[in-house]
Design a protein around this motif. Structure first.
Motif, mmCIF file in Angstrom:
data_model
loop_
_atom_site.group_PDB
_atom_site.id
_atom_site.type_symbol
_atom_site.label_atom_id
_atom_site.label_comp_id
_atom_site.label_asym_id
_atom_site.label_seq_id
_atom_site.Cartn_x
_atom_site.Cartn_y
_atom_site.Cartn_z
ATOM 1 N N PHE A 121 0.824 -1.212 0.000
ATOM 2 C CA PHE A 121 0.000 0.000 0.000
ATOM 3 C C PHE A 121 0.861 1.267 0.000
ATOM 4 N N LEU A 164 1.860 1.957 -3.466
ATOM 5 C CA LEU A 164 0.806 2.674 -4.208
ATOM 6 C C LEU A 164 0.874 4.176 -3.891
ATOM 7 N N ALA A 224 -3.456 9.672 -3.729
ATOM 8 C CA ALA A 224 -4.426 8.649 -3.314
ATOM 9 C C ALA A 224 -4.667 8.705 -1.799
ATOM 10 N N ARG A 260 -7.867 10.188 -0.374
ATOM 11 C CA ARG A 260 -9.129 9.427 -0.454
ATOM 12 C C ARG A 260 -9.520 8.869 0.921
ATOM 13 N N PHE A 261 -8.545 8.677 1.803
ATOM 14 C CA PHE A 261 -8.810 8.033 3.097
ATOM 15 C C PHE A 261 -9.108 9.067 4.177
ATOM 16 N N SER A 262 -10.310 8.963 4.775
ATOM 17 C CA SER A 262 -10.678 9.921 5.827
ATOM 18 C C SER A 262 -9.637 9.877 6.948
ATOM 19 N N VAL A 318 -7.251 -5.970 1.841
ATOM 20 C CA VAL A 318 -7.049 -6.211 0.404
ATOM 21 C C VAL A 318 -6.313 -7.544 0.188
ATOM 22 N N LEU A 357 -18.847 -2.388 -0.575
ATOM 23 C CA LEU A 357 -17.477 -1.987 -0.947
ATOM 24 C C LEU A 357 -17.503 -1.049 -2.146
ATOM 25 N N HIS A 383 -16.017 2.786 -2.012
ATOM 26 C CA HIS A 383 -14.937 3.208 -2.926
ATOM 27 C C HIS A 383 -15.407 4.276 -3.897
ATOM 28 N N ALA A 404 -15.582 7.531 -2.026
ATOM 29 C CA ALA A 404 -14.241 8.032 -1.689
ATOM 30 C C ALA A 404 -13.480 8.494 -2.941
ATOM 31 N N HIS A 433 -6.097 3.667 -9.449
ATOM 32 C CA HIS A 433 -5.714 3.228 -8.098
ATOM 33 C C HIS A 433 -5.710 1.695 -8.023
ATOM 34 N N PHE A 434 -6.784 1.094 -8.579
ATOM 35 C CA PHE A 434 -6.860 -0.375 -8.559
ATOM 36 C C PHE A 434 -5.714 -0.982 -9.378
ATOM 37 N N LEU A 469 -2.386 -0.554 -7.539
ATOM 38 C CA LEU A 469 -2.363 -1.444 -6.366
ATOM 39 C C LEU A 469 -2.043 -2.877 -6.800
ATOM 40 N N ILE A 492 -16.241 -5.539 -7.600
ATOM 41 C CA ILE A 492 -16.474 -4.257 -6.920
ATOM 42 C C ILE A 492 -16.830 -3.181 -7.957
HETATM 43 C C1 HEM Z 1 -12.419 1.150 2.353
HETATM 44 C C2 HEM Z 1 -11.349 -3.235 0.618
HETATM 45 C C3 HEM Z 1 -8.822 -1.184 -3.006
HETATM 46 C C4 HEM Z 1 -9.395 3.107 -0.937
HETATM 47 C C5 HEM Z 1 -12.322 -0.216 2.216
HETATM 48 C C6 HEM Z 1 -12.902 -1.183 3.108
HETATM 49 C C7 HEM Z 1 -12.580 -2.409 2.634
HETATM 50 C C8 HEM Z 1 -11.810 -2.221 1.430
HETATM 51 C C9 HEM Z 1 -12.967 -3.769 3.240
HETATM 52 C C10 HEM Z 1 -13.710 -0.859 4.379
HETATM 53 C C11 HEM Z 1 -15.153 -0.631 3.980
HETATM 54 C C12 HEM Z 1 -16.013 -0.135 5.147
HETATM 55 O O1 HEM Z 1 -15.839 0.994 5.577
HETATM 56 O O2 HEM Z 1 -16.851 -0.898 5.606
HETATM 57 C C13 HEM Z 1 -10.664 -3.028 -0.578
HETATM 58 C C14 HEM Z 1 -10.352 -4.078 -1.526
HETATM 59 C C15 HEM Z 1 -9.642 -3.492 -2.542
HETATM 60 C C16 HEM Z 1 -9.519 -2.089 -2.226
HETATM 61 C C17 HEM Z 1 -10.744 -5.536 -1.367
HETATM 62 C C18 HEM Z 1 -9.030 -4.092 -3.784
HETATM 63 C C19 HEM Z 1 -9.112 -5.342 -4.114
HETATM 64 C C20 HEM Z 1 -8.692 0.149 -2.712
HETATM 65 C C21 HEM Z 1 -7.904 1.073 -3.479
HETATM 66 C C22 HEM Z 1 -8.027 2.277 -2.886
HETATM 67 C C23 HEM Z 1 -8.942 2.121 -1.757
HETATM 68 C C24 HEM Z 1 -7.089 0.759 -4.733
HETATM 69 C C25 HEM Z 1 -7.334 3.512 -3.377
HETATM 70 C C26 HEM Z 1 -6.967 4.523 -2.780
HETATM 71 C C27 HEM Z 1 -10.333 2.951 0.069
HETATM 72 C C28 HEM Z 1 -10.896 4.077 0.824
HETATM 73 C C29 HEM Z 1 -11.774 3.519 1.765
HETATM 74 C C30 HEM Z 1 -11.725 2.067 1.584
HETATM 75 C C31 HEM Z 1 -10.565 5.532 0.598
HETATM 76 C C32 HEM Z 1 -12.585 4.285 2.808
HETATM 77 C C33 HEM Z 1 -11.682 4.491 3.997
HETATM 78 C C34 HEM Z 1 -12.205 5.548 4.971
HETATM 79 O O3 HEM Z 1 -11.974 6.722 4.705
HETATM 80 O O4 HEM Z 1 -12.813 5.135 5.962
HETATM 81 N N1 HEM Z 1 -11.646 -0.872 1.214
HETATM 82 N N2 HEM Z 1 -10.159 -1.844 -1.035
HETATM 83 N N3 HEM Z 1 -9.308 0.797 -1.673
HETATM 84 N N4 HEM Z 1 -10.859 1.774 0.546
HETATM 85 FE FE1 HEM Z 1 -10.478 -0.030 -0.233
#
Ligand code: HEM
Length: 151
Positions: free
Chosen positions: A30, A33, A40, A43-45, A67, A95, A99, A102, A108-109, A112, A147
């Motif tokens: 990560f 990435l 990127a 994107r995450f709070s 992931v 999911l 995403h 966000a 991004h995918f 990653l 997704i």
């Molecule tokens: C949130 C899985 C790829 C950015 C999440 C969550 C999961 C997850 C399980 C938590 C969901 C919840 O809040 O209940 C995955 C999987 C991915 C993937 C399986 C690929 C196979 C990515 C990528 C990014 C990303 C490439 C790029 C930046 C985020 C963001 C959140 C999130 C921004 C929200 C976090 C927050 O602000 O709380 N993802 N993700 N994800 N993911 Fe991913």
């Protein structure tokens, strides 16, 4: 058959080699990435609101681990049922919604995936082969397509 028994076995056997250090490897891919696409992080709070260094952020590590585990588990689900099932605590729709809101984009995918494969290659060089790469790629691609289809 989207994933063959041999591909599943390759993913699972390499996962078994990596699992003891999986959180470290997950964080590593990560961070890779974020090195390639620094924006990127916005994107995450929990990264926007945090003054912790990226490599010390437990939520970043937890997401990365999610992931990693989900990609590995997708291999078995795909082989058994032909589709991805992300587990009891979440859904592909959820999911996709998280995403989408966000602002996570195709690039991004894609990056990653590159970082994940590079990390696996460094983690288990003695197991690395085109077939192992293909097996993890297929698993990741199906998870991401599931997704993205809902996004
Ligand atoms: C949130 C899985 C790829 C950015 C999440 C969550 C999961 C997850 C399980 C938590 C969901 C919840 O809040 O209940 C995955 C999987 C991915 C993937 C399986 C690929 C196979 C990515 C990528 C990014 C990303 C490439 C790029 C930046 C985020 C963001 C959140 C999130 C921004 C929200 C976090 C927050 O602000 O709380 N993802 N993700 N994800 N993911 Fe991913």
């Amino acid at each position: 058959m989207v994933i063959t028994a041999k591909q599943e076995a390759l993913v699972v056997s390499s996962w078994n080699e990596m699992k003891d250090d999986a959180p470290t490897f997950a964080l590593k891919f990560f961070l890779r990435l974020l090195e390639i696409i620094p924006s990127a992080a916005k994107r995450f709070s929990f990264l926007r609101d945090s003054s912790l260094p990226l490599d010390k952020n437990p939520k970043l590590k937890a997401h990365a681990m999610g992931v990693f585990v989900m990609t590995c588990e997708a291999a078995t689900q795909l082989r058994k049922t032909g589709r991805v099932n992300v587990g009891a605590n979440t859904s592909v729709q959820h999911l996709a919604s998280v995403h989408f809101k966000a602002g996570v984009a195709d690039v991004h995918f894609e990056v990653l995936k590159f970082a994940l494969l590079e990390t696996i290659k460094e983690a288990v060089p003695y197991m690395w082969s085109e077939e192992l790469k293909e097996a993890w790629s297929e698993s990741y691609d199906h998870l991401v397509v599931a997704i993205k289809n809902e996004m």
